[in-house]
Design a protein around this motif. Sequence first.
Motif, mmCIF file in Angstrom:
data_model
loop_
_atom_site.group_PDB
_atom_site.id
_atom_site.type_symbol
_atom_site.label_atom_id
_atom_site.label_comp_id
_atom_site.label_asym_id
_atom_site.label_seq_id
_atom_site.Cartn_x
_atom_site.Cartn_y
_atom_site.Cartn_z
ATOM 1 N N SER A 156 -15.845 20.656 128.415
ATOM 2 C CA SER A 156 -14.800 20.145 129.336
ATOM 3 C C SER A 156 -13.718 21.492 129.393
ATOM 4 C CB SER A 156 -14.455 18.933 128.783
ATOM 5 O OG SER A 156 -13.317 18.756 129.638
ATOM 6 N N GLY A 157 -13.386 21.671 130.677
ATOM 7 C CA GLY A 157 -12.272 22.509 130.831
ATOM 8 C C GLY A 157 -12.597 24.160 130.977
ATOM 9 N N CYS A 158 -13.808 24.187 131.113
ATOM 10 C CA CYS A 158 -14.334 25.682 130.938
ATOM 11 C C CYS A 158 -14.555 26.440 132.344
ATOM 12 C CB CYS A 158 -15.693 25.920 130.363
ATOM 13 S SG CYS A 158 -17.041 25.287 131.304
ATOM 14 N N GLY A 159 -14.395 25.354 133.467
ATOM 15 C CA GLY A 159 -13.871 25.672 134.748
ATOM 16 C C GLY A 159 -15.294 25.603 135.871
ATOM 17 N N LYS A 160 -16.087 24.816 135.170
ATOM 18 C CA LYS A 160 -17.476 24.407 136.076
ATOM 19 C C LYS A 160 -17.017 23.853 137.365
ATOM 20 C CE LYS A 160 -18.832 21.326 132.772
ATOM 21 N NZ LYS A 160 -17.674 21.505 132.029
ATOM 22 N N SER A 161 -15.902 22.968 137.292
ATOM 23 C CA SER A 161 -15.764 21.939 138.597
ATOM 24 C C SER A 161 -15.070 22.997 139.701
ATOM 25 C CB SER A 161 -14.843 20.831 138.412
ATOM 26 O OG SER A 161 -15.758 19.941 137.733
ATOM 27 N N THR A 162 -14.214 23.894 139.144
ATOM 28 C CA THR A 162 -13.359 24.509 139.768
ATOM 29 C C THR A 162 -14.397 25.698 140.510
ATOM 30 O OG1 THR A 162 -11.400 24.618 138.343
ATOM 31 C CG2 THR A 162 -11.554 26.366 139.907
ATOM 32 N N LEU A 163 -15.286 26.095 139.859
ATOM 33 C CA LEU A 163 -16.248 27.178 140.509
ATOM 34 C C LEU A 163 -17.149 26.304 141.511
ATOM 35 C CD1 LEU A 163 -17.758 29.817 140.561
ATOM 36 C CD2 LEU A 163 -19.229 29.209 138.517
HETATM 37 P P1 ADP Z 1 -14.679 21.669 133.953
HETATM 38 O O1 ADP Z 1 -15.059 21.434 135.119
HETATM 39 O O2 ADP Z 1 -15.488 22.661 133.046
HETATM 40 O O3 ADP Z 1 -14.084 20.645 132.914
HETATM 41 P P2 ADP Z 1 -12.042 22.604 135.403
HETATM 42 O O4 ADP Z 1 -12.795 23.577 136.524
HETATM 43 O O5 ADP Z 1 -11.913 21.081 135.875
HETATM 44 O O6 ADP Z 1 -13.070 22.606 134.337
HETATM 45 O O7 ADP Z 1 -10.885 23.033 134.973
HETATM 46 C C1 ADP Z 1 -10.870 24.265 134.176
HETATM 47 C C2 ADP Z 1 -9.170 24.664 134.081
HETATM 48 O O8 ADP Z 1 -8.458 24.663 134.963
HETATM 49 C C3 ADP Z 1 -8.812 23.708 133.007
HETATM 50 O O9 ADP Z 1 -7.892 24.156 132.272
HETATM 51 C C4 ADP Z 1 -8.063 22.738 134.084
HETATM 52 O O10 ADP Z 1 -6.937 22.028 133.338
HETATM 53 C C5 ADP Z 1 -7.390 23.623 135.072
HETATM 54 N N1 ADP Z 1 -7.388 23.111 136.319
HETATM 55 C C6 ADP Z 1 -8.308 22.699 137.200
HETATM 56 N N2 ADP Z 1 -7.975 22.374 138.462
HETATM 57 C C7 ADP Z 1 -6.675 22.114 138.502
HETATM 58 C C8 ADP Z 1 -5.820 22.140 139.296
HETATM 59 N N3 ADP Z 1 -5.912 21.692 140.496
HETATM 60 N N4 ADP Z 1 -4.284 22.302 139.028
HETATM 61 C C9 ADP Z 1 -4.063 22.924 137.748
HETATM 62 N N5 ADP Z 1 -4.991 23.263 136.715
HETATM 63 C C10 ADP Z 1 -6.377 23.142 137.081
#
Ligand code: ADP
Length: 334
Positions: free
Chosen positions: A37-44
């Motif tokens: 969790s938090g490694c950036g998967k969803s953001t990618l």
């Molecule tokens: P995962 O999907 O692997 O759990 P995320 O992609 O959700 O990880 O998040 C990666 C990092 O970016 C985390 O530290 C999260 O807190 C941060 N993050 C994600 N989205 C946002 C946002 N909209 N604003 C600020 N920080 C974000």
Amino acid sequence: MNLRLTGLAKRYGAVTAVDRVTLELVAGTTLALLGPSGCGKSTLLRLVAGLEAPDAGGVAIGDQDLTRTPTARRGFGMVFQDFALFPHLDVGANAAFGLVEARVPAATRAARVRELLALVGLAGLERRKVTELSGGQQQRVALARALAPEPRLLLLDEPLSNLDASLRESLKLELRSILTGLPAGAIYVTHDQGEAFTVADTVALMRAGRIVQVGTSEELLAKPAGPWAARFLGHDNVYDTAPQGAHLPVSDGALLLRADLTRLGEPGTGATDVSVATAAREGLAWRLTLTAEAWGVTVTWRGFDRELPGHPAPGASFGLQVPPEAWRSIGSDA
Ligand code: ADP
């Protein structure tokens, strides 16, 4: 055509969520983005979808650069953790949603919805309210909706994580067979290695915004890219320095002992004697922790009664037989 991500990066203030990711998805295959969790998967995934704009890097399919193309014009289908169905529409109307938007004629629409509901195991439920469906059924509707417009890429973000464990087990096998039959490729985000290994052809392991390793499940398990990857993938016996007296070839960095390749025999029959520290049942299998005193380490070992030379009571002594290929040098973390 293959999807290519080149040097994709995204920051939120001081947090680097995605750190220069370069990755290729072979058309028609499924790639899992696996990591804690938090490694950036969803953001990618959101960068691929166009739901976020990258700070650097690009997204392309074949020769077509999509980096600045709006989400709706990328031709991708999406399935999220929370299903995101329209509660006031029935199953058929939910599944047909993208087809209505694309102005597909009603008769074609109805046929396509029927076909897709059959594919996801919901044949004949067109007129059912989505609020009357179980979680697993709702996620099947979301999948049908995403597939209806024939996307060239399907993006799934933890699609099973709101379902209970037994349903997750059966649905991940079904997802595997549905995705395998599709011409579109898929990217599947999950923190669960079992899900990644079941559903995907290729797994990209992510840590702190970066891709640590890409390969098939067999490649990742057999040759993890370092101690972090080995532990995350579920290897129990990872040693940051070589156990003393184990007569190993000299190597830098960490060592992995593949306990699944070892055997237990009578004391004196193996590379070293071990004594049982703890013995726990995991269903029909045993999970033993073995103290290898001469090596100064503990070895976790799993197996069935027929693989044991005797009852594994705490204190019992066995010989640990270790073929050379059970040791693997895995370097250090980047
Ligand atoms: P995962 O999907 O692997 O759990 P995320 O992609 O959700 O990880 O998040 C990666 C990092 O970016 C985390 O530290 C999260 O807190 C941060 N993050 C994600 N989205 C946002 C946002 N909209 N604003 C600020 N920080 C974000």
